[in-house]
Every structure is written in structure tokens, then in C-alpha cells.
Design a protein around this motif. Structure first.
Motif, mmCIF file in Angstrom:
data_model
loop_
_atom_site.group_PDB
_atom_site.id
_atom_site.type_symbol
_atom_site.label_atom_id
_atom_site.label_comp_id
_atom_site.label_asym_id
_atom_site.label_seq_id
_atom_site.Cartn_x
_atom_site.Cartn_y
_atom_site.Cartn_z
ATOM 1 N N THR A 1 84.335 41.879 111.977
ATOM 2 C CA THR A 1 84.126 41.876 110.525
ATOM 3 C C THR A 1 85.370 42.467 109.841
ATOM 4 O OG1 THR A 1 83.257 44.121 110.217
ATOM 5 C CG2 THR A 1 81.679 42.459 110.944
ATOM 6 N N ASP A 2 85.389 42.346 108.510
ATOM 7 C CA ASP A 2 86.527 42.917 107.774
ATOM 8 C C ASP A 2 86.230 44.335 107.272
ATOM 9 O OD1 ASP A 2 87.929 40.524 108.026
ATOM 10 O OD2 ASP A 2 86.870 39.655 106.308
ATOM 11 N N CYS A 3 85.111 44.900 107.690
ATOM 12 C CA CYS A 3 84.714 46.212 107.142
ATOM 13 C C CYS A 3 85.693 47.301 107.567
ATOM 14 C CB CYS A 3 83.324 46.582 107.624
ATOM 15 S SG CYS A 3 82.067 45.571 106.892
ATOM 16 N N GLU A 4 85.974 48.195 106.614
ATOM 17 C CA GLU A 4 86.914 49.279 106.900
ATOM 18 C C GLU A 4 86.204 50.588 107.219
ATOM 19 O OE1 GLU A 4 90.435 49.390 104.709
ATOM 20 O OE2 GLU A 4 90.725 47.372 105.551
ATOM 21 N N THR A 5 84.951 50.709 106.776
ATOM 22 C CA THR A 5 84.257 51.972 107.059
ATOM 23 C C THR A 5 82.916 51.695 107.726
ATOM 24 O OG1 THR A 5 83.022 52.058 104.990
ATOM 25 C CG2 THR A 5 85.227 53.043 104.961
ATOM 26 N N PHE A 6 82.448 52.742 108.402
ATOM 27 C CA PHE A 6 81.177 52.640 109.116
ATOM 28 C C PHE A 6 80.036 52.364 108.133
ATOM 29 C CE2 PHE A 6 77.414 54.528 111.146
ATOM 30 C CZ PHE A 6 77.432 53.864 112.359
ATOM 31 N N SER A 7 80.055 53.018 106.969
ATOM 32 C CA SER A 7 78.944 52.791 106.028
ATOM 33 C C SER A 7 78.993 51.373 105.458
ATOM 34 C CB SER A 7 78.903 53.850 104.928
ATOM 35 O OG SER A 7 80.142 53.921 104.307
ATOM 36 N N ASP A 8 80.199 50.812 105.272
ATOM 37 C CA ASP A 8 80.287 49.418 104.798
ATOM 38 C C ASP A 8 79.640 48.471 105.801
ATOM 39 O OD1 ASP A 8 81.609 50.190 102.607
ATOM 40 O OD2 ASP A 8 83.595 49.454 103.210
ATOM 41 N N VAL A 9 79.908 48.705 107.071
ATOM 42 C CA VAL A 9 79.392 47.766 108.070
ATOM 43 C C VAL A 9 77.873 47.907 108.209
ATOM 44 C CG1 VAL A 9 79.542 48.909 110.333
ATOM 45 C CG2 VAL A 9 80.246 46.558 110.091
ATOM 46 N N LEU A 10 77.357 49.118 108.013
ATOM 47 C CA LEU A 10 75.897 49.278 108.048
ATOM 48 C C LEU A 10 75.247 48.520 106.893
ATOM 49 C CD1 LEU A 10 75.038 52.978 108.958
ATOM 50 C CD2 LEU A 10 74.707 50.931 110.342
ATOM 51 N N GLN A 11 75.880 48.617 105.716
ATOM 52 C CA GLN A 11 75.331 47.886 104.554
ATOM 53 C C GLN A 11 75.358 46.389 104.791
ATOM 54 O OE1 GLN A 11 77.250 49.028 100.901
ATOM 55 N NE2 GLN A 11 76.550 51.147 101.127
ATOM 56 N N LEU A 12 76.438 45.917 105.388
ATOM 57 C CA LEU A 12 76.565 44.495 105.699
ATOM 58 C C LEU A 12 75.456 44.074 106.676
ATOM 59 C CD1 LEU A 12 78.672 42.180 105.144
ATOM 60 C CD2 LEU A 12 79.647 42.733 107.380
ATOM 61 N N ASP B 1 77.589 34.158 109.379
ATOM 62 C CA ASP B 1 78.417 35.050 108.553
ATOM 63 C C ASP B 1 78.685 36.354 109.300
ATOM 64 O OD1 ASP B 1 78.429 33.350 106.434
ATOM 65 O OD2 ASP B 1 76.600 34.203 105.545
ATOM 66 N N GLN B 2 79.638 37.091 108.745
ATOM 67 C CA GLN B 2 79.930 38.417 109.321
ATOM 68 C C GLN B 2 78.689 39.303 109.308
ATOM 69 O OE1 GLN B 2 83.359 40.321 107.681
ATOM 70 N NE2 GLN B 2 84.742 38.640 108.248
ATOM 71 N N LYS B 3 77.866 39.138 108.261
ATOM 72 C CA LYS B 3 76.687 40.014 108.168
ATOM 73 C C LYS B 3 75.709 39.747 109.330
ATOM 74 C CE LYS B 3 74.123 37.383 104.579
ATOM 75 N NZ LYS B 3 74.947 36.195 104.395
ATOM 76 N N ASP B 4 75.634 38.479 109.774
ATOM 77 C CA ASP B 4 74.745 38.154 110.901
ATOM 78 C C ASP B 4 75.280 38.764 112.200
ATOM 79 O OD1 ASP B 4 73.303 36.584 109.070
ATOM 80 O OD2 ASP B 4 74.634 34.875 109.436
ATOM 81 N N LEU B 5 76.596 38.712 112.338
ATOM 82 C CA LEU B 5 77.208 39.316 113.533
ATOM 83 C C LEU B 5 76.989 40.830 113.531
ATOM 84 C CD1 LEU B 5 80.611 37.368 113.632
ATOM 85 C CD2 LEU B 5 78.681 37.119 115.212
ATOM 86 N N ALA B 6 77.218 41.440 112.356
ATOM 87 C CA ALA B 6 77.049 42.907 112.255
ATOM 88 C C ALA B 6 75.615 43.290 112.598
ATOM 89 C CB ALA B 6 77.411 43.383 110.859
#
Ligand code: ADP
Length: 445
Positions: free
Chosen positions: A299-310, A362-367
Motif C-alpha cells: 500500500t502507499d500508507c506512510e503510517t501505521f494508523s493510516d493503514v489501519l484506517q484503510l 484495491d489497496q484497502k482489500d489487501l490491507a
């Protein structure tokens, strides 16, 4: 000020593979009225010596510490004419030391209490602070990324804090790895505490001392509907009601299992309240580091909290192969298999069967799928460990669970599902700080 005293005993530092966690203990000053906090009285457990979570109001520049800063040694009264008497002299030296000690402490408290962020990644979590009556002060919690350790050390040095810290209680793998850096840059000695012993000491302390510390997740509604006597099936989506778990019985029966989900995962059996009554029984390499590492890659997320939200918005069903993807939806076939059709048969398995694996994903499905894969694996080992040691309590802790309701709910649900309701997945509010807290406590003994 060059007070030249050691205030290092107020710290517990846990240097992990990804995050470093720092606990500092704010000793109440003799003039302090901090025990009159409304939180303290309203949340106090009956017959408890050590109350309270949540806690004291945070001190901030707008809301400075209630106690007056202690005087610097230079403000002490001149020595009396009898100061040559040996006893008087010792008393006066002790008092000098006490004053400079308090001044040094206040200097640190002023610095730490006035900020909620530090350097590149340091974050204080004021909602976790709590007061301890028996220890006479309050605990505060800060974490930062371990890769920023050199700048964290510089920050301490630049703010003149290092001159009064000579020894600091420390645990985690980094207690060894960074020990030389602390010594050579700021002349601070790491007093090492064993990692698992610190973790268990921290857990035992919060379980026995803090109201509102322990919780689990339950279904939104009862499994039995009023209109029918047959149990209604509870789906995972409904397993989202946060419930406090503070009963004394819950906190005093042994053994229990601790699952520490940090960068990697440790499974610990705790057999009793004593300092060495525990054993690390197994581990897993698929932990928070795996989740965060794979998410950084995919994913393109830069922070742990961003990726959790995704991940919260994603659909893992687009990626995972479900039982019904293999068996179809024929109820007869599923009944024989004794598994529900919507359970995951193979994490990421659906991608193996597609011509172009990334089509429609999407990236959100992978996350989401990475989160579920990591969580399911941990849930399963935890359940088997609890069965092996015949316990009904599993505490899940570690920063992987920080602000991570998706995983907490899945862990609660799956432990309940696999154990037919006989084992409970439990969580602690101070999930990421138990090792640091324990390192502090062991340092006081
Ligand atoms: P460790 O002591 O091994 O560093 P922690 O209990 O501190 O273990 O948990 C580290 C894990 O917490 C990371 O692998 C990641 O999954 C998660 N995490 C939570 N917050 C953050 C953050 N701000 N930055 C990186 N990882 C985080």
C-alpha cells in the motif's frame, strides 16, 4: 541546573524491534494535592489501596503542575553555627541532596508534562496516565519509533536532562543493542531487566491495581431472540460491544495465557503472582512487524494508523479463498464438512486462481486481508495454547492492537467460536506499555 543527582529510578524503558516505550513516574511532591483528583475518587475500587484508571488531569502549559517547584540548592538557608556537628552535617547533606533531587525531578517533569509530542515520532498518551496511591505518584506513557533512538538520545541531551540521569531501568531486545549508544553519548547506564519478567510484572500490576483496565468484546445482541427459543447465530460483524472485565475472580485465577503481539508474537503461560511463575511457551514470527512490513510493501500508507484506517474499509473476501469458494453453497456438503461456508480456507488463496490477481482489488482489500491473516493465525495458536494449558483466560497485549478494533473484535470472536464460549479473549488498556511499566517496577525492588 547541575544538580548532579540520579533521577533515573523514575523511568522504565522498553526498547522493542519497532517501538520504544517509556514510562515515567511522577512522584507527588510533599506539597502536592494531586490525590484530590476527581477521577481518583469517582473511579476508586472499594478496599483497594491502589486505585484508578483513568486518571489525573494532565499538566500542560495552560494547566501547570499544582505543586510548587522545589527550591534549587542555591536557595537553601545558610548553614547554622552548629553545622560542624557530625549528625547535623549528615542531615544537612541529606537535605541538600533531597532538595537538589527534587529540583532535578521537577526539571524533568516540567519538560515532559509540557509536551505531548517529542522529536520525530515521540507521542505521549495522556489518556493512559494514572495515579497510584500506594506508590505515591502518577505514571505517564510515551512511545517513539526505535529507529529514531539516536535522535531520542540527542533530545534528552539537548534539553539538559541527561546530567541527572545516571542509571535507567530498561528491557526489550534494544536494552542490549542500544546500551553502548546511551553510555557513550550521554553517559547513561542501562540497568537491564528480563523482557518476559518485566511484561508479566506489568500485567500483574495493572490487573490487581487498576479499575477499568481489562475489557473484551461481546455480541451487540444476545444469542437468543425473544421470539424464538432456538439460539440465533451471531455473526462476526455483531461482535463489537466493548465490555469491562474487572471482576476479582477474573484477576486472581491461574494459569492464564498472555499473547504479546509486538513485532513478533510471544505466548506466555502465567502460573501465579510470583516474579518467576511464568514460562514463554511458544512464539510466532507472524506478528505486528509482518503486518506493517507487508502493508508498507503493498500500500502507499506512510503510517501505521493510516493503514489501519484503510483496512477498516477493505473487503478481505476479495482476496481470501473462502470454504464456499471451494465447496460451493450446497448446505448438505457444508454440513458434512462441519464448517460454515464463509470461513476463510486460504488467506490470499483467491489470488492464486485468477488470471490477473490484481483485477478488481484495491489497496484497502489487501490491507484488510493482511490484517485478518495475521490476526487469524494468532487467534488459532492462542486458542490451542489455552487448550493445552487448560485455561479460560487469554490476555492479548502489544502495540499491534493499538487502536486496532478490527483485530480485537476478530480475536474475541474467534476465541469464543473455537472454544464454544469456554475461553475468553481479554485486552488491557495499557496494552503496549506493560513491559516498560514492569521494568520500572522491578527496578524499585
Ligand atoms: P516491539 O516491542 O516488538 O516493538 P510493540 O508491542 O511495540 O512491539 O508492537 C510493535 C507493533 O505495533 C508494530 O509491528 C506494528 O504492528 C504496531 N504499531 C502500532 N503503532 C505503530 C506505529 N506508530 N509505528 C509502527 N508500528 C506500530
Amino acid at each position: 541546573t547541575k544538580n548532579n543527582v540520579d533521577i533515573g529510578s523514575i523511568f522504565g524503558l522498553d526498547v522493542g524491534g519497532t517501538l520504544s516505550k517509556l514510562v515515567y513516574f511522577e512522584k507527588s511532591s510533599p506539597h502536592s494535592n494531586s490525590h484530590t483528583s476527581p477521577f481518583l475518587d469517582s473511579r476508586r475500587r472499594q478496599n483497594s489501596d491502589i486505585p484508578t484508571f483513568p486518571t489525573s488531569p494532565q499538566t500542560s502549559p495552560k494547566n501547570p503542575p499544582s505543586e510548587p517547584r522545589s527550591k534549587d540548592t542555591s536557595n537553601l538557608p545558610p548553614p547554622s553555627p552548629t553545622h560542624n556537628h557530625p549528625l547535623k552535617r549528615i542531615n544537612s547533606l541529606n537535605s541538600l541532596h533531597r532538595h537538589s533531587h527534587r529540583a532535578a525531578l521537577d526539571e524533568f517533569y516540567k519538560f515532559a508534562n509540557e509536551h505531548n509530542t517529542f522529536g520525530q515520532s515521540g507521542i505521549k498518551e495522556p489518556h493512559l496516565s494514572f495515579q497510584s496511591r500506594s506508590l505515591g505518584g502518577s505514571f505517564h506513557f510515551i512511545h517513539f519509533e526505535t529507529r529514531h533512538m539516536p535522535s531520542a538520545i540527542d533530545l534528552i541531551s539537548e534539553n539538559g536532562l541527561a546530567q541527572n540521569i545516571k542509571n535507567m531501568g530498561c528491557t526489550g531486545g534494544g536494552a542490549h543493542k542500544y546500551s553502548e549508544m546511551w553510555r557513550s553519548r550521554v553517559n547513561i547506564n542501562m540497568i537491564k531487566q528480563a523482557e518476559m519478567a518485566s511484561l508479566v510484572a506489568g500485567i500483574e500490576f495493572v490487573l490487581k491495581s487498576l479499575v477499568g483496565e481489562c475489557f473484551t468484546f461481546k455480541p451487540q445482541r444476545s444469542p437468543v431472540t425473544s421470539s424464538s427459543s432456538s439460539p440465533r447465530k451471531i455473526t462476526e460483524e455483531e461482535w463489537s460491544r466493548k465490555v469491562q472485565r474487572d471482576s476479582i475472580r477474573d484477576r486472581t485465577t491461574y494459569p492464564y495465557i498472555v499473547v504479546s503481539i509486538g513485532t513478533g508474537v510471544s505466548f506466555i503461560r502465567v502460573d501465579g503472582p510470583g516474579p518467576s511463575q511464568f514460562e514463554r511457551v511458544t512464539g510466532s514470527t507472524i506478528g505486528g512487524g509482518t503486518y506493517w512490513g507487508l502493508c508498507r510493501l503493498l500500500t502507499d500508507c506512510e503510517t501505521f494508523s493510516d493503514v489501519l484506517q484503510l483496512a477498516e474499509m477493505g473487503d478481505s473476501g476479495k482476496v481470501d479463498m473462502l470454504v464456499k469458494d471451494i465447496y460451493g453453497t450446497n448446505p448438505e456438503a457444508l454440513r458434512k464438512l462441519k464448517l460454515p461456508g464463509n470461513i476463510v480456507a486460504s488467506s490470499f488463496g483467491k489470488l492464486a486462481t485468477k488470471n490477473n490477481p490484481s483485477d478488481g482489488i484495491d489497496q484497502k482489500d489487501l490491507a484488510r486481508a493482511i490484517l485478518m491473516m495475521t490476526t487469524n493465525n494468532i487467534a488459532h495458536i492462542a486458542y490451542l495454547t489455552a487448550r493445552l494449558y487448560k485455561t479460560s483466560r487469554i490476555y492479548f497485549i502489544g502495540n499491534f492492537l493499538r487502536h486496532n478494533n478490527v483485530s480485537c473484535q476478530r480475536l474475541s470472536y474467534s476465541i469464543n467460536y473455537w472454544s464454544n464460549g469456554t475461553v475468553e479473549g481479554l485486552f488491557l488498556e495499557h496494552e503496549g506499555y506493560l513491559g516498560a511499566l514492569g521494568a520500572f517496577l522491578l527496578g524499585q525492588e
